[in-house]
Design a protein around this motif. Structure first.
Motif, mmCIF file in Angstrom:
data_model
loop_
_atom_site.group_PDB
_atom_site.id
_atom_site.type_symbol
_atom_site.label_atom_id
_atom_site.label_comp_id
_atom_site.label_asym_id
_atom_site.label_seq_id
_atom_site.Cartn_x
_atom_site.Cartn_y
_atom_site.Cartn_z
ATOM 1 N N ASN A 7 0.801 -1.233 0.000
ATOM 2 C CA ASN A 7 0.000 0.000 0.000
ATOM 3 C C ASN A 7 0.832 1.280 0.000
ATOM 4 O O ASN A 7 0.373 2.308 0.499
ATOM 5 N N HIS A 8 2.050 1.240 -0.535
ATOM 6 C CA HIS A 8 2.882 2.436 -0.642
ATOM 7 C C HIS A 8 3.356 2.602 -2.082
ATOM 8 O O HIS A 8 3.301 1.670 -2.890
ATOM 9 N N ARG A 9 3.861 3.779 -2.382
ATOM 10 C CA ARG A 9 4.371 4.101 -3.714
ATOM 11 C C ARG A 9 5.701 3.383 -3.977
ATOM 12 O O ARG A 9 6.496 3.180 -3.064
ATOM 13 N N SER A 10 5.972 3.021 -5.227
ATOM 14 C CA SER A 10 7.220 2.373 -5.617
ATOM 15 C C SER A 10 8.380 3.359 -5.624
ATOM 16 O O SER A 10 8.195 4.540 -5.921
ATOM 17 N N LYS A 28 9.384 -7.458 5.868
ATOM 18 C CA LYS A 28 8.975 -8.613 5.069
ATOM 19 C C LYS A 28 7.919 -8.281 4.024
ATOM 20 O O LYS A 28 7.659 -9.079 3.153
ATOM 21 N N GLN A 29 7.294 -7.134 4.094
ATOM 22 C CA GLN A 29 6.221 -6.801 3.162
ATOM 23 C C GLN A 29 6.707 -5.873 2.048
ATOM 24 O O GLN A 29 6.093 -4.853 1.756
ATOM 25 N N TRP A 30 7.835 -6.226 1.438
ATOM 26 C CA TRP A 30 8.351 -5.476 0.302
ATOM 27 C C TRP A 30 8.045 -6.258 -0.960
ATOM 28 O O TRP A 30 8.137 -7.488 -0.986
ATOM 29 N N TRP A 31 7.723 -5.535 -2.018
ATOM 30 C CA TRP A 31 7.359 -6.144 -3.288
ATOM 31 C C TRP A 31 8.211 -5.525 -4.385
ATOM 32 O O TRP A 31 8.406 -4.319 -4.426
ATOM 33 N N VAL A 32 8.711 -6.364 -5.280
ATOM 34 C CA VAL A 32 9.523 -5.892 -6.395
ATOM 35 C C VAL A 32 8.720 -6.044 -7.684
ATOM 36 O O VAL A 32 8.062 -7.061 -7.892
ATOM 37 N N THR A 33 8.733 -5.010 -8.525
ATOM 38 C CA THR A 33 8.005 -5.050 -9.789
ATOM 39 C C THR A 33 8.941 -5.079 -10.998
ATOM 40 O O THR A 33 8.531 -5.457 -12.080
ATOM 41 N N ARG A 34 10.206 -4.669 -10.789
ATOM 42 C CA ARG A 34 11.137 -4.589 -11.911
ATOM 43 C C ARG A 34 12.563 -4.636 -11.384
ATOM 44 O O ARG A 34 12.871 -4.011 -10.375
ATOM 45 N N ILE A 35 13.413 -5.367 -12.084
ATOM 46 C CA ILE A 35 14.853 -5.372 -11.793
ATOM 47 C C ILE A 35 15.599 -5.123 -13.100
ATOM 48 O O ILE A 35 15.363 -5.814 -14.095
#
Length: 123
Positions: free
Chosen positions: A53-56, A72-79
């Motif tokens: 629920n936060h901005r990238s 632990k609640q980190w999400w990756v969308t691009r590497i």
């Protein structure tokens, strides 16, 4: 003559005694991964990450090694790998099994919100 030989042996043993700990101490590789400013460089690892629920935001890394995230609640969308081979840590293992090659954009089109990430590793 015996005195000279004895001194030579003692000098050799002293040299070995000093050299062995240095060899053991320096034989492991140094892992010095650093988070660095992105500043328009394309040779760095650049990961687009967000918390639930936060901005990238983009995080850039240099040097071989691994960085583990406390949250632990980190999400990756691009590497973007830059001049590096990269893996991310999620689901209890380093992924993908074969590291992402240099100068590659890696995304998860089937997971538009990204995948959970707990760490990143530069090989």
């Amino acid at each position: 003559m015996k005195r000279i030989a004895k001194r030579a042996v003692l000098a050799a043993l002293a040299s070995i005694a000093v050299a062995v700990p240095l060899t053991v101490a320096t034989s492991t590789p140094a892992y010095a991964i650093n988070e660095v400013p992105c500043a328009g460089r394309d040779d760095l690892v650049r990961a687009t990450i967000h918390q639930t629920n936060h901005r990238s935001s983009d995080y850039c890394y240099a040097n071989a090694g691994e960085d583990r995230y406390v949250l632990k609640q980190w999400w990756v969308t691009r590497i973007w790998t830059g001049n590096n081979r990269v893996q991310w840590y999620g689901d209890g293992r380093w992924q993908p099994a074969q590291p992402i090659p240099k100068y590659t954009v890696f995304t998860w089109p089937n997971h538009p919100g990204g995948v959970q990430i707990e760490g990143i590793r530069i090989l």
